[in-house]
Design a protein around this motif. Structure first.
Motif, PDB file in Angstrom:
ATOM      1  N   LEU A  56       0.820  -1.208   0.000  1.00 27.58           N
ATOM      2  CA  LEU A  56       0.000   0.000   0.000  1.00 27.58           C
ATOM      3  C   LEU A  56       0.855   1.260   0.000  1.00 27.58           C
ATOM      4  O   LEU A  56       1.872   1.334   0.697  1.00 27.58           O
ATOM      5  CB  LEU A  56      -0.922   0.017   1.225  1.00 27.58           C
ATOM      6  CG  LEU A  56      -1.949  -1.109   1.311  1.00 27.58           C
ATOM      7  CD1 LEU A  56      -2.955  -0.817   2.418  1.00 27.58           C
ATOM      8  CD2 LEU A  56      -2.682  -1.309  -0.012  1.00 27.58           C
ATOM      9  N   GLU A  57       0.411   2.238  -0.770  1.00 31.09           N
ATOM     10  CA  GLU A  57       1.063   3.549  -0.759  1.00 31.09           C
ATOM     11  C   GLU A  57       0.530   4.337   0.437  1.00 31.09           C
ATOM     12  O   GLU A  57      -0.683   4.555   0.540  1.00 31.09           O
ATOM     13  CB  GLU A  57       0.744   4.299  -2.057  1.00 31.09           C
ATOM     14  CG  GLU A  57       1.360   5.697  -2.099  1.00 31.09           C
ATOM     15  CD  GLU A  57       0.927   6.503  -3.311  1.00 31.09           C
ATOM     16  OE1 GLU A  57      -0.013   6.098  -4.007  1.00 31.09           O
ATOM     17  OE2 GLU A  57       1.540   7.563  -3.531  1.00 31.09           O
ATOM     18  N   ILE A  58       1.405   4.734   1.326  1.00 34.06           N
ATOM     19  CA  ILE A  58       0.989   5.544   2.483  1.00 34.06           C
ATOM     20  C   ILE A  58       1.931   6.732   2.589  1.00 34.06           C
ATOM     21  O   ILE A  58       3.157   6.572   2.559  1.00 34.06           O
ATOM     22  CB  ILE A  58       0.997   4.705   3.779  1.00 34.06           C
ATOM     23  CG1 ILE A  58      -0.013   3.551   3.650  1.00 34.06           C
ATOM     24  CG2 ILE A  58       0.656   5.580   4.990  1.00 34.06           C
ATOM     25  CD1 ILE A  58      -0.084   2.641   4.855  1.00 34.06           C
ATOM     26  N   GLU A  59       1.352   7.917   2.694  1.00 32.59           N
ATOM     27  CA  GLU A  59       2.162   9.131   2.799  1.00 32.59           C
ATOM     28  C   GLU A  59       2.554   9.382   4.254  1.00 32.59           C
ATOM     29  O   GLU A  59       1.731   9.224   5.150  1.00 32.59           O
ATOM     30  CB  GLU A  59       1.374  10.329   2.269  1.00 32.59           C
ATOM     31  CG  GLU A  59       1.031  10.229   0.796  1.00 32.59           C
ATOM     32  CD  GLU A  59       0.222  11.432   0.343  1.00 32.59           C
ATOM     33  OE1 GLU A  59       0.776  12.539   0.320  1.00 32.59           O
ATOM     34  OE2 GLU A  59      -0.968  11.254   0.048  1.00 32.59           O
TER      35      GLU A  59
ATOM     36  N   GLN B 134       6.215   4.139  -0.886  1.00 37.07           N
ATOM     37  CA  GLN B 134       6.016   5.553  -1.115  1.00 37.07           C
ATOM     38  C   GLN B 134       7.137   6.033  -2.019  1.00 37.07           C
ATOM     39  O   GLN B 134       8.291   5.671  -1.821  1.00 37.07           O
ATOM     40  CB  GLN B 134       6.069   6.285   0.242  1.00 37.07           C
ATOM     41  CG  GLN B 134       5.688   7.736   0.190  1.00 37.07           C
ATOM     42  CD  GLN B 134       5.755   8.435   1.567  1.00 37.07           C
ATOM     43  OE1 GLN B 134       5.226   9.483   1.751  1.00 37.07           O
ATOM     44  NE2 GLN B 134       6.439   7.834   2.535  1.00 37.07           N
TER      45      GLN B 134
ATOM     46  N   ILE C 274      -7.019   4.558   6.216  1.00 29.78           N
ATOM     47  CA  ILE C 274      -5.681   4.674   5.631  1.00 29.78           C
ATOM     48  C   ILE C 274      -5.531   3.700   4.457  1.00 29.78           C
ATOM     49  O   ILE C 274      -4.954   4.026   3.418  1.00 29.78           O
ATOM     50  CB  ILE C 274      -4.597   4.399   6.699  1.00 29.78           C
ATOM     51  CG1 ILE C 274      -4.752   5.345   7.900  1.00 29.78           C
ATOM     52  CG2 ILE C 274      -3.204   4.481   6.106  1.00 29.78           C
ATOM     53  CD1 ILE C 274      -4.542   6.801   7.595  1.00 29.78           C
TER      54      ILE C 274
ATOM     55  N   ARG D 264      -7.465   4.969   1.455  1.00 35.03           N
ATOM     56  CA  ARG D 264      -6.743   6.049   0.771  1.00 35.03           C
ATOM     57  C   ARG D 264      -5.787   5.485  -0.271  1.00 35.03           C
ATOM     58  O   ARG D 264      -5.661   6.000  -1.372  1.00 35.03           O
ATOM     59  CB  ARG D 264      -5.983   6.876   1.816  1.00 35.03           C
ATOM     60  CG  ARG D 264      -5.202   8.033   1.224  1.00 35.03           C
ATOM     61  CD  ARG D 264      -4.596   8.909   2.317  1.00 35.03           C
ATOM     62  NE  ARG D 264      -3.768   9.951   1.729  1.00 35.03           N
ATOM     63  CZ  ARG D 264      -3.820  11.239   2.061  1.00 35.03           C
ATOM     64  NH1 ARG D 264      -4.637  11.640   2.997  1.00 35.03           N
ATOM     65  NH2 ARG D 264      -3.049  12.123   1.469  1.00 35.03           N
ATOM     66  N   SER D 265      -5.120   4.408   0.091  1.00 34.68           N
ATOM     67  CA  SER D 265      -4.168   3.789  -0.831  1.00 34.68           C
ATOM     68  C   SER D 265      -4.891   3.216  -2.057  1.00 34.68           C
ATOM     69  O   SER D 265      -4.427   3.355  -3.192  1.00 34.68           O
ATOM     70  CB  SER D 265      -3.404   2.704  -0.087  1.00 34.68           C
ATOM     71  OG  SER D 265      -2.620   1.960  -0.963  1.00 34.68           O
TER      72      SER D 265
ATOM     73  N   SER E  39      -6.008   6.187  -4.216  1.00 30.11           N
ATOM     74  CA  SER E  39      -4.924   6.869  -4.926  1.00 30.11           C
ATOM     75  C   SER E  39      -4.437   5.998  -6.083  1.00 30.11           C
ATOM     76  O   SER E  39      -4.138   6.506  -7.161  1.00 30.11           O
ATOM     77  CB  SER E  39      -3.779   7.264  -3.990  1.00 30.11           C
ATOM     78  OG  SER E  39      -3.061   6.142  -3.562  1.00 30.11           O
TER      79      SER E  39
ATOM     80  N   ARG F 279       2.808  17.057  -2.390  1.00 27.30           N
ATOM     81  CA  ARG F 279       2.771  17.555  -1.016  1.00 27.30           C
ATOM     82  C   ARG F 279       2.966  19.071  -1.077  1.00 27.30           C
ATOM     83  O   ARG F 279       3.907  19.563  -1.711  1.00 27.30           O
ATOM     84  CB  ARG F 279       3.890  16.907  -0.199  1.00 27.30           C
ATOM     85  CG  ARG F 279       3.761  17.108   1.295  1.00 27.30           C
ATOM     86  CD  ARG F 279       2.669  16.243   1.909  1.00 27.30           C
ATOM     87  NE  ARG F 279       2.903  14.826   1.679  1.00 27.30           N
ATOM     88  CZ  ARG F 279       3.575  14.040   2.502  1.00 27.30           C
ATOM     89  NH1 ARG F 279       4.043  14.510   3.623  1.00 27.30           N
ATOM     90  NH2 ARG F 279       3.754  12.761   2.212  1.00 27.30           N
TER      91      ARG F 279
ATOM     92  N   ALA G 298      -1.874   9.265   7.908  1.00 33.89           N
ATOM     93  CA  ALA G 298      -1.289   8.296   8.837  1.00 33.89           C
ATOM     94  C   ALA G 298      -0.728   8.986  10.087  1.00 33.89           C
ATOM     95  O   ALA G 298      -1.015   8.567  11.208  1.00 33.89           O
ATOM     96  CB  ALA G 298      -0.189   7.491   8.129  1.00 33.89           C
TER      97      ALA G 298
END
Lengths: 616, 616
Positions: free
Chosen positions: A122-125, A178, B102, B105-106, B109, B181, B576
């Motif tokens: 999973l992409e998590i920021e 990420q 969370i 969200r992944s 995205s 960002r 997160a």
């Protein structure tokens, strides 16, 4: 022309005023695509079989006269002035070579994302505004105006290391990635940028041990095999997306750090060429703290002499043009000047011995070394070699740091040979894992200074020791004899791994410590952190105590990898708006001084002023 | 339990010591998955039909006693102390509600990225370290140590606006996106974060005009229809990926800004409920600079009285509980206190008139307004209304800014009604585009201060005027009469568009100016920038002169959109590791003061000291 290419327009007489529109203007054309007349095809153009019969056209934006004409810049050896191109980067990006690199980067990143997503990663920021640390010599500090009178600072992340470990501790996912922007406030030596991108990954529930084998075996003895598997698949995917035309091995070979340092004099060995280094340590006394590196460079049938710079030749102990017979001559010359004197010229010898006399019978050892070297002259590396150069260097027996003197010379030799014959490096890619690095070090000058004589972590303090080395570490900490203790700590291997492609490190990672007791032991008893220093990792220790699974991770240097995948020398060629090596952005003209008005600047600087006042 | 869920373990007698392992510890279990005995199934558990017969188990990491037990936190109304959870965010993320947000969200995205990639939209990274600007009140400054003695600063990007326009000018791609960002140094009012993510897009070769229609029509009259099409498909894709269970309209309706401000008192109207505002301007003199807003709020059969806060009631001019008969009573009460006095209490009236007497016959107008309002009481918004509240407010005829007094009241009324009956807002989503904003404004207090009396751009100075308004703008600049000139400039519409979902702005964008002459005219003659100020946009003007195609773009507020897609009130629930509303990160404890050692801090602060010294 647009981003997808160029096409020939064919104009009616009455539309000929289109020819007066300046080059690089933007026009809208309506017309019919037609096959070109026989003989009028252009085989050098992808659209060379067709042309557009223009019915009407409109000028959307007229170009002025330009500082340079990018589509005419085909010859990479004769480009317009670099500073001019950098200032007008939006024009330079119209050069086909540069534009296609930026587009390829996008294709590769999407392929990487899709591969990882399909693997359940999973992409998590994670935050870029992190906490400043007193020892963060290379971090950017970011003052904030919203936290009241006392000046407060964030720090821009150098990597998402702690956030991603905390993500694993949270259990929110078993695999994270990420494409993370990271920041480092240092001169852009070695083609670095103050902001760069890494493909950052972390996985939980990884194995803590790898393939069972004796130390020194070329297998994955450390843990985190899940990361290895994931990343090998990932790199294959990116390689394919970049349409490389060459093949990577199905599995990437593994090489222990000690072997890489011995044989290639580097922890990122370039295996595209031979020139391997042999250890003649057996010719030294067995308890000698030194190893004797020898490298034999065959001349083949050179047309030009081998040229090495003054810096390079200063690194070498002995260099002789030698035929088989002249090796005898070489031996004879050893006595004049005396070998000990020659040895003392070596950087390593000097750093180890200072001005003291070298210990041991070096003359004898050297003679033996030279005798042994003749084996190599006749060896498979240089079957036809009738002439060769022989290089000999002394180094500490336990390798440390990123390269040895002989390793640096080996690269210089390859470059020098490359000027003579182009085929010194294999054109197919050579990728490998380097593992089993020393966990603790004194070899990093910057870290060593910050550590004030204490041990530093070779990579970072969260790297797990090799499982079989944990008892060694525990015994070492109880060892009363200081020298024995230091030597035992130096012998501990970390579960760290670097990925090396064609002599460039393209990524690194490790199995992390997940046991809070072991982590605290590393902090307090090995690295000898003070209470205050340990406290800064308090949130991590606490997270490990809340039921954190075993975890491991890695980061790929995405800019560097893309440069390789685009066949470019510099990472600046795969970044849309890069900064110069000194960190300056010639397009946006940043960094810059603050505005000239003292009022304005004082307002912005108020927090600093307050802080400084409190010191005076 | 791991991120994918929980499963029941079944233990042999001799393995019962597993029960002594503390909750939230990490274990490795080997066993066989078996169907549960009939009657032992758990219908409340996704894995309730099976259990694992444990053969062996191993403790991987033991949990200490924890500050709170996240998997027991099911009731969102009774969670442990928020500060405690924030400090141990890695534990809080184990709460199913938070963890799933969370993970969602992944998924969203990745769906967004794949949609865009398949549409030929390329991901391109742009610099985060940009140039500081003197008027950048909300930007983070980043000092750098590598640029010599003179202190130099980058600024963290507030958005990639200029880089993405330069990308379009470069022609490297015709469509770009980036999950970027962005940073803003301001108090986190209104659920904002100092670092936030926007889904940023830009396209070139877009159309400059939309559907032909008279002003005020609810159609896309501006250009950039390609962006509209792309984004509508994108939002549909994200909606589906989030598994929302509700449907968005195939095409999103369009509403002009003036209509939204008139009817909903907001440029981000919440269409999930009625309470529409009517303009009673016709009852005023035709040359009056004011509009008279009236809102009729039916009571239905309320069990509780409608409650509004003191702040809310201070916004209202007139409020009466009224049956049809009591409207007569209400009319009678108009005279006491005098209407003019009541009107003067209005925020808008005060800001417009100051302490001067209001012009015009307000008493008469008001009586007419109330007469007209009875139509609404009997209208479809309140068919059964026998009782109602009537609110009346005066505002400038040309709407400006983000909301009117009556619009704010409308939202407060909806909340107040919601406390009485839960169904005031429609549960299905209401999305729309708002277009045709005024291009220039004096309504933004912060911008207005920086502009020192000059016009400000409502959004940014690169937004193109509506094509049909360009002649109006050119005439206005030649208008000798100052008032007429200002009024003409105020009437110019921008090709800006906002995307509004359930009363929240989830994104905004515009067609940009691609003509360098028009761009320079806006800089110099409308915004009246000085040479120095214009010079800061020199690279953009130059790029437009090098053959830049028409272009348009948009950014979606990804955090806010994800909060909606996860049914969460706060964006902190979809990040997160968020910061508090004041910008503090309780987990990493940032921002923080620098180290205590004066030496250390003075070293870090040396550039500032130098700069400050030069002022004194």
């Amino acid at each position: 022309m647009d981003a997808s290419g160029t096409v020939q327009l064919k104009l009616d007489e009455k539309l000929h005023d289109l020819c007066d529109v300046p080059v690089e203007s933007v026009i809208e054309v309506h017309g019919t695509v037609a096959r070109r007349a026989p003989g009028a095809e252009n085989p050098n153009m992808p659209t060379g079989q067709v042309e557009v019969l223009v019915h009407s056209w409109k000028l959307l934006n007229k170009a002025d006269s330009l500082p340079f004409y990018p589509t005419q810049c085909i010859d990479e050896q004769n480009l317009p002035n670099e500073a001019l191109r950098a200032r007008h980067r939006y024009l330079d990006l119209r050069r086909p070579a540069l534009g296609s690199a930026i587009r390829r980067r996008s294709h590769v990143s999407h392929a990487a994302r899709t591969y990882l997503y399909n693997k359940g990663v999973l992409e998590i920021e994670t935050p870029m505004l992190l906490r400043s640390t007193p020892e963060g010599a290379r971090e950017f500090l970011v003052p904030t105006r919203t936290q009241g009178a006392d000046p407060q600072f964030y720090a821009l992340q150098q990597s998402p290391q702690q956030p991603k470990q905390l993500l694993m501790a949270s259990g929110v996912t078993e695999a994270y990635y990420q494409l993370a922007r990271c920041f480092r406030d240092e001169d852009g030596r070695r083609d670095r940028q103050p902001e760069f991108t890494q493909l950052d990954m972390e996985m939980s529930f990884v194995s803590g041990t790898g393939e069972p084998a004796a130390p020194g075996a070329h297998v994955w003895r450390i843990g985190g095999t899940e990361v290895r598997d994931l990343v090998e698949g990932l790199v294959h995917t990116m390689w394919k997306a970049a349409d490389m035309g060459t093949a990577l091995p199905a599995r990437f070979p593994v090489m222990p750090y000690a072997y890489a340092m011995q044989t290639y004099g580097s922890d990122k060995p370039d295996l595209r060429f031979g020139l391997e280094i042999s250890d003649l340590a057996p010719t030294l006394q067995s308890d000698s703290p030194f190893a004797l590196d020898i490298l034999v460079c065959p001349h083949h049938e050179f047309e030009k002499p081998l040229r090495l710079s003054a810096k390079q030749t200063s690194q070498l102990l002995l260099r002789k043009d030698g035929s088989r017979s002249s090796i005898e001559h070489f031996k004879a010359s050893v006595a004049d000047p005396p070998v000990d004197t020659i040895l003392k010229k070596s950087r390593h010898v000097r750093s180890i011995l200072g001005d003291a006399e070298p210990a041991g019978d070096f003359s004898g050892a050297l003679a033996a070394a030279i005798k042994a070297s003749s084996v190599f002259v006749r060896g498979k590396e240089a079957p036809e070699a009738s002439r060769c150069d022989i290089f000999i260097s002394l180094r500490p027996k336990a390798p440390e740091g990123g390269s040895t003197e002989m390793g640096d010379l080996r690269l210089a030799l390859a470059n020098a040979l490359g000027e003579i014959r182009a085929d010194v490096r294999d054109s197919s890619p050579h990728i490998l894992w380097v593992t089993e690095f020393p966990l603790f070090t004194h070899a990093d000058a910057e870290k060593d200074e910050a550590a004030h004589g204490r041990w530093s972590s070779s990579h970072h303090p969260f790297t797990a020791p090799l499982a079989e080395d944990i008892p060694v570490l525990l015994r070492a900490l109880d060892e009363p004899d200081s020298a024995a203790r230091q030597s035992a700590i130096a012998s501990i291997h970390g579960q760290h791994f670097d990925l090396v492609l064609d002599g460039q490190e393209i990524g690194g990672g490790s199995v992390r410590i997940h046991d809070p007791t072991l982590q605290e032991l590393v902090f307090r008893r090995v690295l000898e952190l003070t209470d205050d220093e340990t406290q800064r990792f308090g949130h991590l220790l606490k997270a490990l105590r809340c039921g954190a699974p075993p975890h491991a991770g890695m980061a790929l240097g995405f800019d560097r990898l893309m440069a390789i995948l685009c066949g470019r020398q510099s990472i600046r060629d795969v970044i849309a708006f890069p900064k110069s090596t000194s960190g300056f952005d010639p397009l946006f003209r940043s960094p810059a001084a603050l505005g000239e008005s003292p009022d304005e600047a004082q307002g912005l600087l108020a927090p600093y002023r307050l802080k400084i006042d409190s010191f005076t």
